[in-house]
Design a protein around this motif. Structure first.
Motif, PDB file in Angstrom:
ATOM      1  N   ILE A 118       0.843  -1.203   0.000  1.00  0.00           N
ATOM      2  CA  ILE A 118       0.000   0.000   0.000  1.00  0.00           C
ATOM      3  C   ILE A 118       0.876   1.250   0.000  1.00  0.00           C
ATOM      4  O   ILE A 118       0.648   2.195  -0.769  1.00  0.00           O
ATOM      5  CB  ILE A 118      -0.940  -0.015   1.226  1.00  0.00           C
ATOM      6  N   ALA A 119       1.885   1.262   0.849  1.00  0.00           N
ATOM      7  CA  ALA A 119       2.779   2.426   0.926  1.00  0.00           C
ATOM      8  C   ALA A 119       3.438   2.690  -0.421  1.00  0.00           C
ATOM      9  O   ALA A 119       3.553   3.829  -0.868  1.00  0.00           O
ATOM     10  CB  ALA A 119       3.840   2.197   2.005  1.00  0.00           C
ATOM     11  N   LYS A 120       3.859   1.620  -1.094  1.00  0.00           N
ATOM     12  CA  LYS A 120       4.513   1.806  -2.394  1.00  0.00           C
ATOM     13  C   LYS A 120       3.536   2.323  -3.441  1.00  0.00           C
ATOM     14  O   LYS A 120       3.905   3.141  -4.290  1.00  0.00           O
ATOM     15  CB  LYS A 120       5.113   0.483  -2.854  1.00  0.00           C
ATOM     16  N   ALA A 121       2.294   1.851  -3.390  1.00  0.00           N
ATOM     17  CA  ALA A 121       1.300   2.342  -4.347  1.00  0.00           C
ATOM     18  C   ALA A 121       1.076   3.838  -4.151  1.00  0.00           C
ATOM     19  O   ALA A 121       1.025   4.605  -5.118  1.00  0.00           O
ATOM     20  CB  ALA A 121      -0.013   1.565  -4.193  1.00  0.00           C
ATOM     21  N   LEU A 122       0.946   4.261  -2.888  1.00  0.00           N
ATOM     22  CA  LEU A 122       0.793   5.688  -2.615  1.00  0.00           C
ATOM     23  C   LEU A 122       2.034   6.443  -3.094  1.00  0.00           C
ATOM     24  O   LEU A 122       1.932   7.510  -3.713  1.00  0.00           O
ATOM     25  CB  LEU A 122       0.573   5.919  -1.115  1.00  0.00           C
ATOM     26  N   ALA A 123       3.196   5.870  -2.838  1.00  0.00           N
ATOM     27  CA  ALA A 123       4.452   6.522  -3.238  1.00  0.00           C
ATOM     28  C   ALA A 123       4.527   6.704  -4.750  1.00  0.00           C
ATOM     29  O   ALA A 123       5.153   7.644  -5.240  1.00  0.00           O
ATOM     30  CB  ALA A 123       5.635   5.692  -2.749  1.00  0.00           C
ATOM     31  N   CYS A 124       3.888   5.782  -5.493  1.00  0.00           N
ATOM     32  CA  CYS A 124       3.912   5.881  -6.961  1.00  0.00           C
ATOM     33  C   CYS A 124       2.851   6.818  -7.504  1.00  0.00           C
ATOM     34  O   CYS A 124       2.749   7.003  -8.715  1.00  0.00           O
ATOM     35  CB  CYS A 124       3.732   4.495  -7.576  1.00  0.00           C
TER      36      CYS A 124
END
Lengths: 373, 373, 373, 373
Positions: free
Chosen positions: C268-274
């Motif tokens: 989830i954190a990586k999706a937000l980061a992208c």
């Protein structure tokens, strides 16, 4: 220009390729297998196959050496193995239990130079070409015995060696440059992992250089030491050293013997394609019904007294139909894994790629492949 | 210039390399193991080995700290662990059942500063150099106790830290710049994952910076938080920060301590090759017969009360022949996995690559490798 | 300029990155979790968490919709699911046996518009914000019912959709441009896999665009259709479309909702980061003790009558301690896998990276990583 | 310019891509499945599906050939298989036991040209279009029989072939250039792995060229011979040869038939996307309830008398609900693995990508993907 990547700020590294990352691309007129030659000549010695059986007690005994010569290859006896330590090496082999601890113990018996001379004599008597392996550490001590007993080919081999060694005490160790220059018999020397060391060892006057340290299923050298040999790259680099040395000497051709990551006919074909003139096989021959290791495989690193670097691999398992050396090396076979009829397969792929000799085959087109299904 | 790839339109990212993507390439004259030194000196403290035992209650107890010092390394006691919470920490250790839930519960007991002072005193009394780890959250509260009790080396360590922290009420948290500058004892500080933070922490006056958060078999930090430390790249980047800081200060050398992905001698060798001066080992020592964790390993993230980020790893399994710390650290061993005689292996590979000190060894040639068989 | 490789002579392709090929790099001052906000606002609706529960009957029932709203997220009811087909949907759910065949059969019952209206009404009555998903195929027929019943947010979603569709028969299908423009309620529309389609859908006037088709453990869309969404690349590309559309419209901000490959807090954190503003979670919530699917997960593609494209996944297995939705979404937890306390973990990593809002967090540094141990 | 990497000093290689390293990217207006055509026409023969059933006795019998024609595809009978060796081939099939050894034995029976003529005649009588495969080695001997008996399409196929072969004995072997030019029936010829050979074979006047050697789950060609075909790259390269040959001849279009790594609808779609006009399926059809191999699959390389290069794969296992050919080829299905309703899936993905014919679909955007979860 070599392919490099930047690992971090200000530090670059080559990208090395393993054999299983590449494949061969047939691009020429195909040829039948019978119009293909796999012959290999090193110095005055001609072999039907580009095959060197590795100096592992699990593979080469005085008995299997005769078999391997008959099938067209060259067998290397380990001059520091059980046959040079025990009168009755077979009895010691029978006592092995598959553990490294037992191996360490059995190999801690003292080397008996007189025994080694006798083994060489017996091999000569059986009519085969005699090759013996010594480690750089024991070469100065043992080589005279081996040479006097009449060896045909001397193999000076450690995991990773250099032309000049700084010995334990700070003294210079074995200087291969001067040592090999003084010998009359051809010498194979290694293992080597890169262009520079390959070139240095070629300059010692060696007839051949061994590329790699014999990585196999049981190897843990990468884990234990952090050293790994991407064989495709190592061979291509050594072939570049060979070209440069040919130029430097106006024509002296040094043979490359690939040693490591060679389990199937395809692996062997790729090693030749990358520049090897011959392959040194250990594990690939150890499953044979008449192998001295009884289906187990180990190399010298497995018996190291302080930092063993490979497991004893049990290739026989519960399997009762272990193949003959004939089936493994020359076929035919009904086994479809690529691990039997190794040189029948090599002959076939050379034909499919349209080449009739190993030297020509070294020019075959290569492709780098990613994940396979 | 760092290697970058474009993830999508207008967004680039570095390519980071893990230790198991690289290998060492021996390119020089080889050396015997006995002419190689693995010594490490930080501040006034000299150690025979570049070894820091991680502040995990599964590895460092007051008892094993003495053992580790004897073997040539530095042991770090967790100043917020069970020995600082319970009078009878051994009893609590005996009650652990391998679940994170029990760990959370046991670690929820209050910290007892007086107990912590006593532990430091006992360690001093046993004659070892005393190192204690505190988290950035508790450093202001606990450091005075530790310092007064006579610590030799202070370790301020969280998973990922920065030189300045914005604390939970928006207030500035621990300011490492001012805090460390005022201390007399040398400080190790981390973990750090990148050039910038490494440089900032060097500027605090720390004697050493810890790179990584101790990733091990049980770590789930990548899964839970999306953070991952490609250790080879992180170390090379931090080494660049060290060079820049050396230049900036006209000669202050800050040590890099690698922490994470270090399971074998080869891993350790590669970390040193990438620029580490020493390695912090947790899991790799936890299987020892006399380890306080009884063969289980956990770090501080496993006991986190809300977001635990590693599993308790059971390294002992059904195994009854757990090794001694001596065998793990200094050998000899008959285990060929690369997980024992860790520093014997390091010494050996330094010799094979031709280097006689760790600082020189940081220049060894690296190769990036792909899939291995 | 996007990164392209040449697949063969004259044919190039982008290199796309999955979320598990990237990681976050903390490079700034760290922050405590309590000074971090995960709030998400779309149109007039404010949510504490950037969470959209996926329109799967295994996850969102009229009952769990209330729970999810209470925990800070938005639940989307499948307007073509069992609650719109059966008076007693619970009875049908109880009859499912984990096979796709049974699923196909149960979902072959006719849609009952009147039932759908009633469900919307009941949801309104329970005080939550009501979101309903319709497929593009049935939107023209069912949307009027849903709108009249008082939906707050309409979700028009198929696996892969386009702004204009050529329907079976060659007639133009649903034209989203004209359809959405005429609506008063905000619309989420997708799934989308690339820049171009994202931009086209933004131009329909949608409030948000869904990126991805919900790839999860049971998905076989890549196998069945050859379509795969490298989520990191898809999100970064869609964020570029958002920027271009912002410029084109002088300030209209369209939300990106990531849907697929989201199993852990780190994902989830990586999706937000992208670039995602929120995430749509299906499988990640299905193991909850009170989930309507009783621990099984499936999405609409699993019930397709001719080409089903995902397996029914059994997340509960023999496990008896299924978590609550509270533990999954907001914690605390003693589970260290990263699959529970999903948004507690997100808050924590935002703090470790030094950001205080999701919009800022979209600028965090990314690193591409290779093979992990 | 093709993408190359440097394997080592002075030696470069192409990077080849397998089908499972790429995916399709829908970027256009979507279309319903019913407004998509999957028709394939080669020479005067029109087929509803771009399907060629591979000449394996495990898949194509005189009986299943009729089924496959009915479902819209073309079945190729192996002219050197059991139906050309035994009066009662079914009896021989019943005796197979899944070992390569038995296969070698059964296939060692002599070819009976008269039997082959009769099989062709029977197929004609059943009303299907008759295609027969011969190996290059036996083409000169057997082709006259097949042609006189009235074959519609001749398939000359070996693992890897070239336009001109140097036969065992050094004599020129079958010269495909002159042989095919003299024929009246259309010829499919292969397998081919690269641009050059593809172009040479196009110049023989063949109607179609087969790309690949039928790599499947049991294939060991890479292991045994070192040859591997990255299918995406091979097809794209062959499509480049097709373009160049079109230009060279002012308009002669040669069909590409992909053969290998085709297990699912997605694999087939990707092969078409890379330039294939049709796919040759073996293993993918062998699980059918009425397959002659009774759920086992093998190809000609499995029966090779000296170097067998594929295992006999048991696809049926303990499974009792083997699918019909109808379900495998045209659906519907309740199986979500992507291995059934293969062409229903192809039709669907063509629609999702917005194309209405295979020729147009060859332009779909591709993406290279890394590791998938």
């Amino acid at each position: 220009m070599p392919e490099t990547v930047e690992i971090g700020l200000g530090r670059s590294a080559r990208r090395g390729y393993h054999l299983d990352e590449i494949a061969l691309v047939p691009t020429r007129r195909t040829r039948g297998s019978s119009v293909v030659s796999t012959a290999w000549q090193i110095d005055a010695h001609i072999f039907e196959l580009p095959l060197v059986a590795a100096p592992s007690d699990a593979v080469v005994s005085p008995a299997t050496a005769v078999e391997i010569e008959r099938l067209g290859g060259l067998a290397v006896l380990d001059g520091e193995g059980l046959w040079a330590r025990y009168e009755d090496a077979d009895a010691e082999l029978a006592n092995l239990d598959g553990s490294n601890a037992t191996l360490q113990q059995v190999y801690s018996a003292p080397l008996v130079p007189e025994l080694l001379r006798r083994r060489v004599g017996e091999l000569r008597a059986s009519g085969v070409r005699v090759a013996v392996r010594l480690s750089p550490q024991h070469t100065l001590e043992l080589a005279p015995h081996v040479l006097e007993a009449g060896v045909d080919l001397l193999v000076i081999q450690g995991t990773v060696i250099s032309a000049e060694h700084v010995a334990d005490g700070g003294e210079p160790g074995l200087n291969l440059k001067t040592f090999i220059a003084d010998l009359d018999v051809p010498v194979l020397v290694g293992g080597v992992t890169n262009y520079q060391t390959a070139l240095h060892l070629m300059r010692t006057g060696a007839a051949g250089v061994i590329i790699g340290y014999g990585a196999h299923l049981g190897s843990t050298t990468h884990a234990a030491l952090g050293i790994d040999v991407p064989m495709a790259t190592a061979l291509v680099d050594a072939a570049a050293a060979r070209r440069d040395y040919l130029d430097e000497t106006g024509g002296r051709y040094v043979h490359l013997v690939a040693y490591g990551d060679l389990a199937t006919g395809g692996d062997i074909a790729k090693a030749l394609a990358c520049g090897a003139d011959a392959v040194m096989l250990g594990e690939a021959l150890a499953s044979a019904a008449n192998s001295p290791g009884a289906g187990r495989y180990w190399d010298a690193t497995a018996a190291h007294p302080r930092v063993p670097r490979s497991l004893v691999v049990d290739l026989a398992g519960g399997v009762h139909d272990r193949p003959t050396l004939d089936e493994l090396i020359a076929g035919p076979t009904d086994d479809p894994t690529g691990e039997r009829n190794l040189f029948g397969a090599v002959r076939r792929v050379m034909g499919k790629c349209g080449y009739s000799s190993i030297k020509e085959f070294q020019k075959v087109e290569l492709i780098v492949t990613g994940a396979t299904r």
